[in-house]
Design a protein around this motif. Structure first.
Motif, short mmCIF file in Angstrom:
data_model
loop_
_atom_site.label_atom_id
_atom_site.label_comp_id
_atom_site.label_asym_id
_atom_site.label_seq_id
_atom_site.Cartn_x
_atom_site.Cartn_y
_atom_site.Cartn_z
N ALA A 159 1.03 3.56 2.35
CA ALA A 159 1.80 3.68 3.31
C ALA A 159 2.69 2.72 3.54
N CYS A 161 -4.08 2.31 7.32
CA CYS A 161 -3.09 2.48 6.22
C CYS A 161 -2.22 1.27 5.63
N CYS A 217 -3.03 1.26 11.88
CA CYS A 217 -2.14 0.70 10.79
C CYS A 217 -3.24 -0.33 9.79
N THR A 266 0.93 -1.12 -0.21
CA THR A 266 -0.01 -0.03 0.12
C THR A 266 1.00 1.37 -0.08
N MET A 316 2.69 7.59 8.43
CA MET A 316 2.14 6.89 9.53
C MET A 316 2.74 6.77 10.78
N THR A 357 6.47 5.56 4.85
CA THR A 357 5.98 5.31 5.93
C THR A 357 6.03 6.34 7.01
#
Length: 459
Positions: A177, A230, A227, A175, A184, A181
Motif C-alpha cells: 500500500a 495497509c 492506515c 508495504t 488506500m 497508494t
C-alpha cells in the motif's frame, strides 16, 4: 430558446471550417511524416533534439561525497517530498556510521503524515463550519478534492521529523500500500468526506465542543485502523543492527524514533536549521516578502508552511554554495515540462515542439505560467552536483526517487535554463543564506488563498 444559446451554437465548428483544417493538415508533407512517426512511438522521443542531448553528459566537476546508495524508488506513490529529504539526510549519516549503503524508513513518515493530516482536516472542517463557510464554496470544494493527498511541502517535513523522529528502513519496511497508494488513499478520502458531512451537521445542530471532539476522535481511530492495516503500525521502539564498511557488527537501541533522530541524526542534519526559499515571480507577489497558503498544512498546532520569496538568481546561488560545501539540496519543481525520461534530461531545448507541432509551449513567462494554470510544483528531488565555470552554473545533477532505470542509474541532468524556468523552491542550511534574506523570515506572512498554485504539493 434564449438568444445566448443561439449565439453559442453559432460559434461551433462548421463543416467548411472542419474540411479546411483537414485539408490544411494533409497538404503539409511534414505533418504526414510526423504523423507516421508519432503513431508508432512516443512523440516526445520523435521531437527530441539530438544536438542537445549529445552535449548534456552526466559528468560534473562538483559533486557531494558520498552520494546515497541504493537508488530509491517511491513506486506508484506521491511520496517524493519524503524521499528527497531522507535521501539528503542519509549521505552524512552514511559517512558518520561508515556505511556502504543506507535508507531511512520512508513508510514511517508516510504513516505519521496520513494520521496527522487527517486530524488537521477534521479540525479545519469544524472551524470552517463554525465560520459558516459554504459547503459548495470554492474553499470547501478545494479542500475536499483530495484531503488525504500523498504529496507535501517542506515545512510539513519539519513538523513530522520534530514530532516523530526517524528510523532505519529495516525497522519499518515498505508495504504494497505504500508503493501503490491509490486504493488506500481513496478509502481514506471517502471516510474524510463522510466525516466532514457529520461534523458540519453537528456544528449546525449546536453540539458541544466536547461532543464534537469525542466524535472526531472516533473518526480518527477508524482512519488509523485503515492506515495500520495497509501500511503497518510503526514500532514505539526500534533496534538498529548493521554492518559497517569494515564488516563490523553494531547495534543501537532499543530507542524511540524521536530519540534516534535527536541522538544520532540531529548533529549532522538539524532540520530546524534549514530555510525554504521560493521563486514566485508573479507581479502580485513581490520579492523579499514572506507568504503562506491558507489551510496548507499537515499538523494541527504546528508551524505553518512558509515561503521566503526571492529572485531565481538567489535560489541558484544558494544551491550552488550548498553543493560546493558538500551538502545536498532539497528542491521542488514542475518536473513534467521538457523532460526526456529515457536519458533523464531536463532541458528547455531538449524537445523541438515547434518543429513537430508548429507550436511553442514556452511562450508564456514563468509568472504567466503560474497565473494561467500552466505551472505547479509537482515533484521534489535532490541536487547532488553542479557543473561550474568559475561561479557560473552550467548544469545540475539530480538524485530522483524513481528507481535506477532512468537517466544515469536514476540520476537526472538539468540544464541551467530549466532551473530558471521550472524550479520553484530550494531548501538550504541557514549558514548559506545572507542575513538580509533571513530577516525576511521574521515578517508576518501574506496569506495566499488555499487554491493558489504555490500551495501545490510535491508528489
Amino acid at each position: 430558446m434564449s438568444d445566448n444559446i443561439v449565439k453559442l451554437k453559432a460559434l461551433g465548428i462548421g463543416e467548411a471550417e472542419s474540411a479546411w483544417m483537414r485539408e490544411s493538415f494533409y497538404s503539409d508533407p511534414k505533418n504526414r511524416l510526423a504523423q507516421n512517426a508519432c503513431v508508432k512511438q512516443d512523440f516526445l522521443e520523435v521531437c527530441l533534439d539530438r544536438t542537445v542531448t549529445e552535449k548534456m553528459t552526466h559528468r560534473f566537476n562538483t559533486k557531494i561525497d558520498p552520494e546515497g546508495k541504493p537508488m530509491t524508488n517511491q513506486k506508484n506513490s506521491g511520496r517524493c517530498w519524503i524521499f528527497a529529504l531522507l535521501n539528503i539526510i542519509r549521505t552524512p549519516f552514511m559517512k558518520k556510521f561508515n556505511l556502504e549503503e543506507f535508507e531511512f524508513s520512508q513508510s514511517y513518515l508516510f504513516f505519521c503524515d496520513k494520521i496527522e493530516r487527517a486530524n488537521y482536516y477534521l479540525d479545519a472542517w469544524v472551524e470552517m463550519a463554525k465560520k459558516g463557510e459554504a459547503v459548495d464554496g470554492r474553499l470547501m470544494h478545494h479542500l475536499l478534492q483530495n484531503p488525504s493527498d500523498d504529496g507535501g511541502q517542506w515545512d510539513m517535513l519539519v513538523n513530522l521529523v520534530n514530532k516523530y523522529g526517524l528510523m532505519p528502513r529495516q525497522c519499518f519496511p515498505e508495504t504494497f500500500a505504500c508503493q501503490q497508494t491509490f486504493k488506500m488513499k481513496r478509502i481514506v478520502n471517502n471516510l474524510l468526506r463522510k466525516d466532514c458531512y457529520i461534523l458540519r451537521k453537528m456544528v449546525q445542530d449546536g453540539k458541544t465542543d466536547e461532543e464534537i471532539h469525542t466524535k472526531k476522535s472516533a473518526m480518527l481511530a477508524k482512519i488509523y485502523t485503515v492506515c495500520g492495516i495497509c501500511i503497518g503500525v510503526p514500532p514505539e521502539n526500534v533496534v538498529w543492527e548493521y554492518y559497517d564498511k569494515d564488516k563490523q557488527y553494531h547495534a543501537i537501541g532499543p530507542i524511540t524514533p524521536l530519540e534516534f533522530y535527536r541522538q544520532h541524526v540531529q548533529d549532522i542534519y538539524n532540520i530546524d536549521d534549514k530555510v525554504c526559499i521560493v521563486n514566485d515571480p508573479r507581479p502580485t507577489n513581490p520579492y523579499n516578502k514572506m507568504y503562506t497558503v491558507d489551510y496548507l498544512n499537515n499538523m494541527a498546532g504546528s508551524n505553518i508552511v512558509l515561503y521566503n520569496n526571492q529572485p531565481i538568481e538567489v535560489l541558484r546561488k544558494l544551491a550552488m554554495e550548498s553543493i560546493k560545501s558538500n551538502e545536498a539540496v532539497w528542491f521542488g519543481c514542475d518536473v513534467g515540462k521538457h523532460f526526456c525520461r529515457s536519458s533523464g534530461l531536463l532541458d528547455t531545448n531538449a524537445h523541438d515542439f515547434k518543429l513537430l507541432f508548429g507550436a511553442d509551449p514556452l511562450l508564456l513567462s514563468k509568472a504567466d505560467r503560474l497565473i494561467y494554470g500552466e505551472m505547479f510544483m509537482t515533484h521534489a528531488m535532490t541536487f547532488t552536483g553542479v557543473n561550474l565555470e568559475g561561479e557560473k552554473t552550467l548544469k545540475w545533477r539530480v538524485e530522483n526517487s524513481w528507481g535506477d532505470d532512468i537517466g544515469d542509474k536514476g540520476y537526472l541532468i538539468m540544464s541551467d535554463d530549466w532551473f530558471s524556468d521550472f524550479v520553484l523552491e530550494v531548501v538550504v542550511d541557514k549558514k548559506f543564506v545572507p542575513t538580509e534574506i533571513l530577516e525576511v523570515n521574521k515578517e508576518k506572512p501574506v496569506v495566499l488563498p488555499a487554491w493558489d498554485p504555490m500551495g501545490s504539493l510535491a508528489q
